[in-house]
Design a protein around this motif. Structure first.
Motif, short mmCIF file in Angstrom:
data_model
loop_
_atom_site.label_atom_id
_atom_site.label_comp_id
_atom_site.label_asym_id
_atom_site.label_seq_id
_atom_site.Cartn_x
_atom_site.Cartn_y
_atom_site.Cartn_z
N ALA A 165 0.76 -1.38 0.33
CA ALA A 165 0.26 -0.28 0.13
C ALA A 165 1.17 1.22 -0.24
O ALA A 165 0.59 2.04 -0.62
CB ALA A 165 -0.88 -0.05 1.00
N VAL A 166 1.74 1.39 1.44
CA VAL A 166 2.59 2.38 0.81
C VAL A 166 3.61 2.86 -0.73
O VAL A 166 3.52 3.93 -0.70
CB VAL A 166 4.13 1.96 1.95
CG1 VAL A 166 4.74 3.12 1.92
CG2 VAL A 166 3.55 2.16 3.39
N ILE A 167 4.01 1.57 -1.39
CA ILE A 167 5.02 1.50 -2.65
C ILE A 167 3.68 2.61 -3.64
O ILE A 167 4.29 3.00 -4.48
CB ILE A 167 5.71 0.88 -2.87
CG1 ILE A 167 4.45 -0.32 -3.18
CG2 ILE A 167 6.70 0.55 -1.56
CD1 ILE A 167 5.92 -1.81 -4.12
N THR A 168 2.74 1.67 -3.24
CA THR A 168 1.70 2.48 -4.35
C THR A 168 1.55 3.98 -4.48
O THR A 168 0.94 4.71 -4.97
CB THR A 168 0.18 1.54 -4.17
OG1 THR A 168 0.61 -0.31 -3.94
CG2 THR A 168 -0.61 1.91 -5.08
N LEU A 169 0.90 4.70 -2.78
CA LEU A 169 0.60 5.53 -2.95
C LEU A 169 2.06 6.45 -3.16
O LEU A 169 1.71 7.47 -3.52
CB LEU A 169 0.14 5.84 -0.87
CG LEU A 169 -0.99 5.47 -0.67
CD1 LEU A 169 -1.37 5.20 0.70
CD2 LEU A 169 -2.31 6.47 -1.31
N ILE A 170 2.91 5.61 -2.38
CA ILE A 170 4.32 6.82 -3.17
C ILE A 170 5.37 6.76 -4.78
O ILE A 170 5.28 7.93 -5.26
CB ILE A 170 6.04 5.84 -2.33
CG1 ILE A 170 5.69 5.84 -1.38
CG2 ILE A 170 6.55 6.70 -3.10
CD1 ILE A 170 7.26 5.31 -0.55
N GLN A 227 -10.62 -1.16 -17.99
CA GLN A 227 -11.04 0.36 -18.40
C GLN A 227 -10.50 1.30 -18.83
O GLN A 227 -9.20 0.93 -18.64
CB GLN A 227 -11.91 1.33 -17.32
CG GLN A 227 -12.59 0.23 -15.90
CD GLN A 227 -12.95 0.95 -14.70
OE1 GLN A 227 -12.58 1.69 -14.79
NE2 GLN A 227 -13.88 -0.24 -14.37
N VAL A 228 -10.34 2.19 -19.84
CA VAL A 228 -9.78 2.64 -20.26
C VAL A 228 -10.63 4.46 -20.33
O VAL A 228 -11.89 4.77 -20.44
CB VAL A 228 -9.35 3.36 -22.14
CG1 VAL A 228 -8.72 3.63 -22.85
CG2 VAL A 228 -9.15 1.05 -22.53
N ILE A 229 -9.25 4.97 -19.64
CA ILE A 229 -9.99 6.56 -19.07
C ILE A 229 -9.35 7.48 -20.32
O ILE A 229 -8.45 7.76 -20.67
CB ILE A 229 -9.05 6.90 -17.70
CG1 ILE A 229 -9.08 5.90 -17.05
CG2 ILE A 229 -9.26 8.64 -17.66
CD1 ILE A 229 -9.12 6.24 -15.35
N PRO A 255 -7.58 7.05 -9.78
CA PRO A 255 -8.03 6.01 -9.50
C PRO A 255 -6.99 4.49 -9.54
O PRO A 255 -7.75 3.88 -9.08
CB PRO A 255 -9.28 5.87 -10.26
CG PRO A 255 -9.44 7.09 -10.88
CD PRO A 255 -8.25 7.64 -10.61
N HIS A 256 -6.65 4.54 -10.39
CA HIS A 256 -5.99 2.95 -11.12
C HIS A 256 -4.79 2.94 -9.85
O HIS A 256 -4.06 2.10 -10.04
CB HIS A 256 -5.47 3.33 -12.00
CG HIS A 256 -5.81 2.97 -13.06
ND1 HIS A 256 -6.53 2.15 -13.09
CD2 HIS A 256 -6.28 4.44 -14.01
CE1 HIS A 256 -7.17 2.38 -14.68
NE2 HIS A 256 -7.67 3.24 -15.45
N LEU A 257 -4.48 3.74 -8.29
CA LEU A 257 -3.68 3.50 -8.25
C LEU A 257 -3.83 4.01 -6.15
O LEU A 257 -3.77 3.50 -5.64
CB LEU A 257 -2.25 4.98 -8.04
CG LEU A 257 -1.59 5.54 -9.18
CD1 LEU A 257 -0.37 5.92 -9.22
CD2 LEU A 257 -1.03 3.54 -8.89
N LEU A 258 -4.44 5.27 -6.16
CA LEU A 258 -5.68 5.10 -4.77
C LEU A 258 -6.50 3.54 -4.82
O LEU A 258 -7.04 3.71 -3.42
CB LEU A 258 -6.49 6.04 -4.87
CG LEU A 258 -5.85 7.76 -4.80
CD1 LEU A 258 -7.35 8.47 -5.06
CD2 LEU A 258 -4.85 7.81 -3.56
N VAL A 259 -7.32 3.44 -5.78
CA VAL A 259 -8.08 1.98 -4.95
C VAL A 259 -7.47 0.98 -4.65
O VAL A 259 -7.98 0.32 -3.98
CB VAL A 259 -9.00 1.75 -6.66
CG1 VAL A 259 -10.10 0.39 -6.18
CG2 VAL A 259 -10.66 2.99 -6.62
#
Length: 242
Positions: free
Chosen positions: A41-46, A203-205, A215-219
């Protein structure tokens, strides 16, 4: 005589039950599920500032530009480099955590298969993503700036692109950890995490905002944080008694 035979017949069952109970206690003492989830989770937020502010380095010369726009194949080499290094450091931290926990509890943890698989998956992700840059499953059309040109993604392209994503690498490695820890709850969590990654990956944004990736990182980060909190809160406290 009958009583004596019944007593002898019951001893193996009691011994087997004792062995099973000790095995269960050992597996419980070995678990440290919350920590890997927290690290991921930490490396995803970073990764958020990396995605937002790190420049796209066109090291492969694959970008195309017109007077107003630039189109580059994904992933960005900067983002790919971040994930490769971050995942390798994450597995090093996780291995150190489990070694320290084993020394404190006096119970060895077979964490090596998980770390090895995680490192291999991280390196394969980097290699596959680099290869896809030169051999894209969905090559850029002749006019990538035209709004009328759409290249549909087939199931093979969708699957391959999904498997080389950081979410897939984390989820597949968590499946190995579930096997190492014999942890059914972690197995269910890992499958759910992979399902979320598959849905989001399909999903394509289309957005002009430079924060379109959030969204691809926060979720995933939120899912991992909730999982870490749940496993830490409900982890058993039983340990093997010497």
């Amino acid at each position: 005589m009958t009583h004596e035979s019944a007593s002898q017949a019951g001893d193996p069952h009691e011994l087997l039950a004792t062995v099973r109970d000790l095995t269960r206690q050992v597996r419980v003492a070995q678990r440290g599920t919350w920590f890997p989830l927290l690290v991921f989770a930490v490396i995803t937020l970073i990764a958020i500032p990396v995605y937002r502010y790190a420049p796209y380095l066109d090291v492969f010369g694959a970008c195309r530009s017109d007077a107003e726009h630039t189109v580059c194949p994904a992933p960005s080499p900067t983002e790919l480099g971040y994930w490769t290094v971050a995942l390798l450091l994450a597995y090093a931290a996780i291995a150190g955590f489990y070694v320290r926990q084993s020394r404190q509890r006096g119970v060895g943890t077979p964490i090596r298969p998980y770390v090895i698989v995680g490192v291999v998956l991280a390196l394969l992700m980097a290699a596959a993503a680099s290869w896809l840059t030169f051999h894209p499953l969905l090559p850029l059309p002749a006019d990538p700036f035209s709004d009328t040109v759409k290249v549909p993604a087939g199931p093979v392209a969708w699957l391959v692109n999904g498997l080389v994503s950081p979410m897939a690498v984390i989820g597949l490695a968590l499946l190995v950890l579930a096997w190492v820890e014999r942890h059914w709850a972690l197995l269910a969590f890992s499958l759910g995490y992979l399902a979320i990654g598959a849905v989001m990956g399909s999903q394509v944004i289309h957005a002009t905002s430079r924060w379109f990736f959030l969204p691809h990182l926060l979720v995933p980060a939120a899912v991992l944080l909730l999982g870490a909190a749940a496993f830490a809160l409900f982890r058993p406290t039983a340990e093997v008694q010497a």
